[in-house]
Design a protein around this motif. Sequence first.
Motif, short mmCIF file in Angstrom:
data_model
loop_
_atom_site.label_atom_id
_atom_site.label_comp_id
_atom_site.label_asym_id
_atom_site.label_seq_id
_atom_site.Cartn_x
_atom_site.Cartn_y
_atom_site.Cartn_z
N PHE A 198 5.48 -11.28 -43.95
CA PHE A 198 4.48 -12.20 -43.42
C PHE A 198 4.66 -13.55 -44.11
N PHE A 199 4.90 -14.60 -43.31
CA PHE A 199 5.18 -15.92 -43.85
C PHE A 199 3.94 -16.81 -43.78
N VAL A 200 3.68 -17.52 -44.87
CA VAL A 200 2.60 -18.51 -44.92
C VAL A 200 3.25 -19.85 -45.25
N VAL A 201 3.00 -20.87 -44.41
CA VAL A 201 3.73 -22.13 -44.52
C VAL A 201 2.75 -23.29 -44.74
N ASP A 202 3.05 -24.11 -45.71
CA ASP A 202 2.32 -25.35 -45.99
C ASP A 202 2.46 -26.29 -44.79
N SER A 203 1.35 -26.80 -44.29
CA SER A 203 1.40 -27.67 -43.11
C SER A 203 2.22 -28.93 -43.36
N GLY A 204 2.22 -29.43 -44.60
CA GLY A 204 3.03 -30.60 -44.92
C GLY A 204 4.51 -30.32 -44.75
N VAL A 205 4.91 -29.09 -45.04
CA VAL A 205 6.33 -28.71 -44.89
C VAL A 205 6.67 -28.53 -43.42
N SER A 206 5.80 -27.88 -42.67
CA SER A 206 6.10 -27.68 -41.25
C SER A 206 6.09 -29.00 -40.49
N ASP A 207 5.28 -29.95 -40.94
CA ASP A 207 5.28 -31.28 -40.32
C ASP A 207 6.59 -32.02 -40.64
N ALA A 208 7.04 -31.90 -41.87
CA ALA A 208 8.27 -32.59 -42.29
C ALA A 208 9.51 -31.95 -41.70
N PHE A 209 9.44 -30.65 -41.43
CA PHE A 209 10.58 -29.92 -40.86
C PHE A 209 10.11 -29.25 -39.57
N PRO A 210 10.09 -30.00 -38.45
CA PRO A 210 9.53 -29.49 -37.19
C PRO A 210 10.19 -28.21 -36.68
N ASN A 211 11.44 -27.96 -37.08
CA ASN A 211 12.14 -26.77 -36.59
C ASN A 211 11.95 -25.56 -37.52
N LEU A 212 11.17 -25.72 -38.60
CA LEU A 212 11.09 -24.67 -39.61
C LEU A 212 10.59 -23.34 -39.05
N LEU A 213 9.51 -23.36 -38.29
CA LEU A 213 8.96 -22.10 -37.78
C LEU A 213 9.96 -21.40 -36.88
N ASN A 214 10.66 -22.17 -36.05
CA ASN A 214 11.70 -21.59 -35.21
C ASN A 214 12.86 -21.07 -36.06
N ASP A 215 13.20 -21.80 -37.13
CA ASP A 215 14.28 -21.35 -38.03
C ASP A 215 13.93 -20.01 -38.67
N ILE A 216 12.66 -19.83 -39.04
CA ILE A 216 12.23 -18.56 -39.63
C ILE A 216 12.40 -17.43 -38.61
N THR A 217 11.99 -17.70 -37.37
CA THR A 217 12.11 -16.69 -36.32
C THR A 217 13.56 -16.32 -36.06
N GLU A 218 14.43 -17.34 -35.96
CA GLU A 218 15.85 -17.08 -35.70
C GLU A 218 16.49 -16.35 -36.88
N TYR A 219 16.10 -16.70 -38.08
CA TYR A 219 16.64 -16.02 -39.26
C TYR A 219 16.24 -14.54 -39.25
N ALA A 220 14.98 -14.28 -38.89
CA ALA A 220 14.52 -12.89 -38.83
C ALA A 220 15.29 -12.10 -37.78
N LYS A 221 15.59 -12.73 -36.66
CA LYS A 221 16.37 -12.05 -35.62
C LYS A 221 17.77 -11.73 -36.12
N ALA A 222 18.35 -12.67 -36.87
CA ALA A 222 19.71 -12.47 -37.38
C ALA A 222 19.78 -11.33 -38.38
N TYR A 223 18.65 -11.06 -39.06
CA TYR A 223 18.64 -10.01 -40.09
C TYR A 223 17.59 -8.94 -39.78
N GLU A 224 17.45 -8.64 -38.48
CA GLU A 224 16.45 -7.66 -38.08
C GLU A 224 16.77 -6.26 -38.59
N ASN A 225 18.00 -6.04 -39.03
CA ASN A 225 18.34 -4.76 -39.63
C ASN A 225 17.82 -4.64 -41.07
#
Length: 384
Positions: free
Chosen positions: A44-71
């Motif tokens: 379960f990921f908890v993200v600082d809003s300042g970080v997600s604002d500075a890195f708009p693709n971060l939440l998608n990057d987390i999702t894609e990373y999880a898919k890549a390592y779903e095993n």
Amino acid sequence: MEKIIEQTFTVPFRYQVCFLEGIFNVNNPMLADFLDNGKKAKAFFVVDSGVSDAFPNLLNDITEYAKAYENKFLLNSEPLVVPGGEISKNDETIFKKIVDATSIYGIDRHSYIVGIGGGAVLDMVGFAAAISHRGIRHIRIPTTVLSQNDSGVGVKNGINSYGKKNYLGTFAPPYAVINDFNFLTTLDDRDWRSGISEAIKVALIKDLSFFEWLEKHADQLANRVMEPMQELIIKCAQMHMNHIAGKDPFETGSARPLDFGHWAAHKLEHLTHYQVRHGEAVAIGIALDSTYSYLKGMISQADLMRIINLIKTLGFEIYHPELSGQALLKGLEEFREHLGGELTITLLESMGKGVEVHQMDNELILKSIDQLKLFHQENLVARS
């Protein structure tokens, strides 16, 4: 009948502090390897809003990373975005959202809560993780200089309550700390600078050669040169971990040498309603306790001016109007209360060597404040 049964035991703790660039690059398995417990654990990921604002693709990057390592692990919900800064520690409804999530999504003691953000958010997330199920594995991903070199490295978690900083909290080591230097690139100048104060602190009380290194690289650090900043962060993190491995990692006594300059800093943050950031307040607190050490005859005037000049060169203020008055002195008693037992304050025995004292002279504190005000006014005259 009278009988006493006694048992003594120790619990070993081990965690790694890692440094890299590109934590969510799908070709970098470091985070996935930490999340892999052999049972496809929930994360379960908890993200600082300042970080997600500075890195708009971060939440998608987390999702894609999880898919890549779903095993290796399961992303059991969308990441929770929370406000950054001290508001995350002042509003108890925020940490309650994390506790609620552990129930809603079945996050158990074999799952992981991953906090991404500055020190305040990591403090809050760590507290929520520590009190849920009596402790859920917590991975910290610090995103500021201050959290990468100091607060995110340690074993303390907490939130503010009753108008006091870190009144509610726990000692709970993280499962791992992963510092991604890429997160530093979008920091504003205040947040870039803020964490350097903790380097000044640890250098002054533990390592004169590190203080001399800071003097040598001050201009580069102030001008956001990344290589010396990386070196500073790694050095501070190592010194912090060395201290944690010492005699009293959970602070069962009254000594807190790593809080040099912090008694005034904590009160100043509160008095300014956290408009003065933690690292900025620590810089002022260091200046204050260094001046006090000078007025007590513990360090020379030349030593004091080296400290003041370094703080100024790095871009910090050394005085704030809220520094004056009895309200600040009240912070000394609050600091003693927070420690428990007798007051223990670290001052400077010499450059690079701290010493603990158990009483402070209020009149000398006020004189130290006046001296900082003079330094501040002289600086304003020099600028005009």
